[in-house]
Design a protein around this motif. Structure first.
Motif, PDB file in Angstrom:
ATOM      1  N   ARG A   1       6.106  24.827  69.614  1.00  0.00           N
ATOM      2  CA  ARG A   1       5.946  24.837  71.073  1.00  0.00           C
ATOM      3  C   ARG A   1       6.666  24.106  71.906  1.00  0.00           C
ATOM      4  N   ILE A   2       6.889  22.862  71.651  1.00  0.00           N
ATOM      5  CA  ILE A   2       7.653  21.937  72.374  1.00  0.00           C
ATOM      6  C   ILE A   2       9.271  22.462  72.301  1.00  0.00           C
ATOM      7  N   ASN A   3       9.761  22.930  71.139  1.00  0.00           N
ATOM      8  CA  ASN A   3      10.939  23.510  71.124  1.00  0.00           C
ATOM      9  C   ASN A   3      11.161  24.812  71.976  1.00  0.00           C
ATOM     10  N   GLU A   4      10.045  25.434  71.970  1.00  0.00           N
ATOM     11  CA  GLU A   4      10.084  26.946  72.608  1.00  0.00           C
ATOM     12  C   GLU A   4      10.184  26.481  74.285  1.00  0.00           C
ATOM     13  N   ILE A   5       9.506  25.603  74.700  1.00  0.00           N
ATOM     14  CA  ILE A   5       9.580  25.121  75.994  1.00  0.00           C
ATOM     15  C   ILE A   5      10.839  24.618  76.352  1.00  0.00           C
ATOM     16  N   SER A   6      11.349  23.722  75.268  1.00  0.00           N
ATOM     17  CA  SER A   6      12.759  23.143  75.738  1.00  0.00           C
ATOM     18  C   SER A   6      13.763  24.133  75.896  1.00  0.00           C
TER      19      SER A   6
END
Length: 317
Positions: free
Chosen positions: A99-104
């Motif tokens: 999820r962090i990577n998606e937002i990043s």
């Protein structure tokens, strides 16, 4: 520095009163990914590190240690290598990382405004020599945003007084000037203007496009431009100034930052009206301040986030 920023931004955002998730059950239950959709990237990073903290992980960054040591469940181990994570914990870490990577990735692609800036050709077509003279535009036009809201159509014109052409991304300006015009039946009415100039000890002053927004943040049908510009000194950004200006419902609200290498040189002023703004606008501006620090464009006083939470108008070390 990045970790420090994520933590303090999490606490700033939590002031909005929204219920944030915690990872008290992350060792025994798989995280519901649907609940993560409302979490910002800073909260997600804190959640991930909470999994580590609940296993007694000793953080090399003192900022994380300062956060987690306040909880009675945090018992640091003697050796991080001795920690064994369960399959559920590893799956939850993977879920949070995804999820962090998606937002990043989204943030990397996100533009500051859905309203496109005019091309140089379009600017020259609209802002002829005669039109510039009529409007009193004496500086070079750097960027023009065309935006519309329920009150009408506008041109936000950002101009800079150049004394030298940019070299390798470095700007050389004496002054900046922003003008906002309402366009009605080919009649232009100036709705606001701001001017600033570099001081004698400063090298240049310019608009910071990566932080400027032209959006309706509180969804009231009216665009709320956020204009940000700064200066550089002998130590480049480290001893320059930054101004964050929001034009909200006809009022200019600002945050004026003085960077500094030494502790007693750093401070900033916050207009009292800032704390009366809708939370979503406050959070957007605070997020821009964190980005400026993370990008090494600003050095803010230690503990500034707690002082802003107390609605202080002058903040120093």
């Amino acid at each position: 520095m990045k970790f420090y920023l994520y933590i303090i931004l999490f606490f700033t955002f939590s002031l909005s009163g929204q219920n944030k998730l915690d990872c008290s059950k992350c060792s025994s239950e798989i995280i519901d990914e649907n609940k993560l959709k409302k979490e910002d990237i800073f909260s997600l990073k804190l959640l991930k590190n909470e999994i580590y903290a609940r296993k007694g992980y000793v953080f090399s960054n003192p900022e994380y240690s300062d956060v987690f040591k306040k909880f009675n469940w945090y018992n640091p181990v003697n050796d991080n290598k001795s920690i064994v994570y369960s399959d559920i914990e590893l799956k939850n870490i993977a879920i949070l990382n995804r999820r962090i990577n998606e937002i990043s990735e989204f943030l990397e692609k996100e533009r500051n405004s859905k309203y496109k800036a005019f091309s140089p050709e379009k600017i020259n077509q609209i802002f002829t020599k005669e039109k510039r003279k009529e409007l009193g535009i004496n500086f070079s036009i750097w960027k023009v945003y065309n935006y519309k809201d329920k009150t009408g159509e506008y041109y936000l014109v950002l101009t800079e007084d150049k004394f030298k052409e940019p070299v390798e991304g470095n700007n050389f300006n004496n002054a900046v000037r922003a003008l906002n015009f309402k366009i009605e039946n080919e009649h232009w009415t100036k709705t606001f203007e701001t001017n600033d100039f570099k001081e004698s000890h400063e090298q240049s002053i310019w608009f910071w496009s990566r932080y400027i927004y032209v959006e309706d943040f509180d969804h009231d049908g009216i665009i709320d431009p956020i204009i940000i510009y700064g200066t550089s000194g002998l130590n480049l950004y480290d001893d320059g100034r930054i101004k964050i200006l929001l034009y909200y419902k006809g009022k200019k609200i600002g945050i004026r930052i003085q960077n500094g290498i030494l502790d007693d040189e750093r401070n900033f002023n916050v207009d009292a009206d800032f704390y009366n703004l809708p939370k979503i606008i406050q959070e957007k501006i605070v997020a821009q301040m964190y980005l400026m620090v993370e990008n090494n464009h600003s050095i803010l006083p230690y503990g500034w986030q707690k002082k802003m939470a107390k609605k202080m108008t002058f903040i120093a070390e």
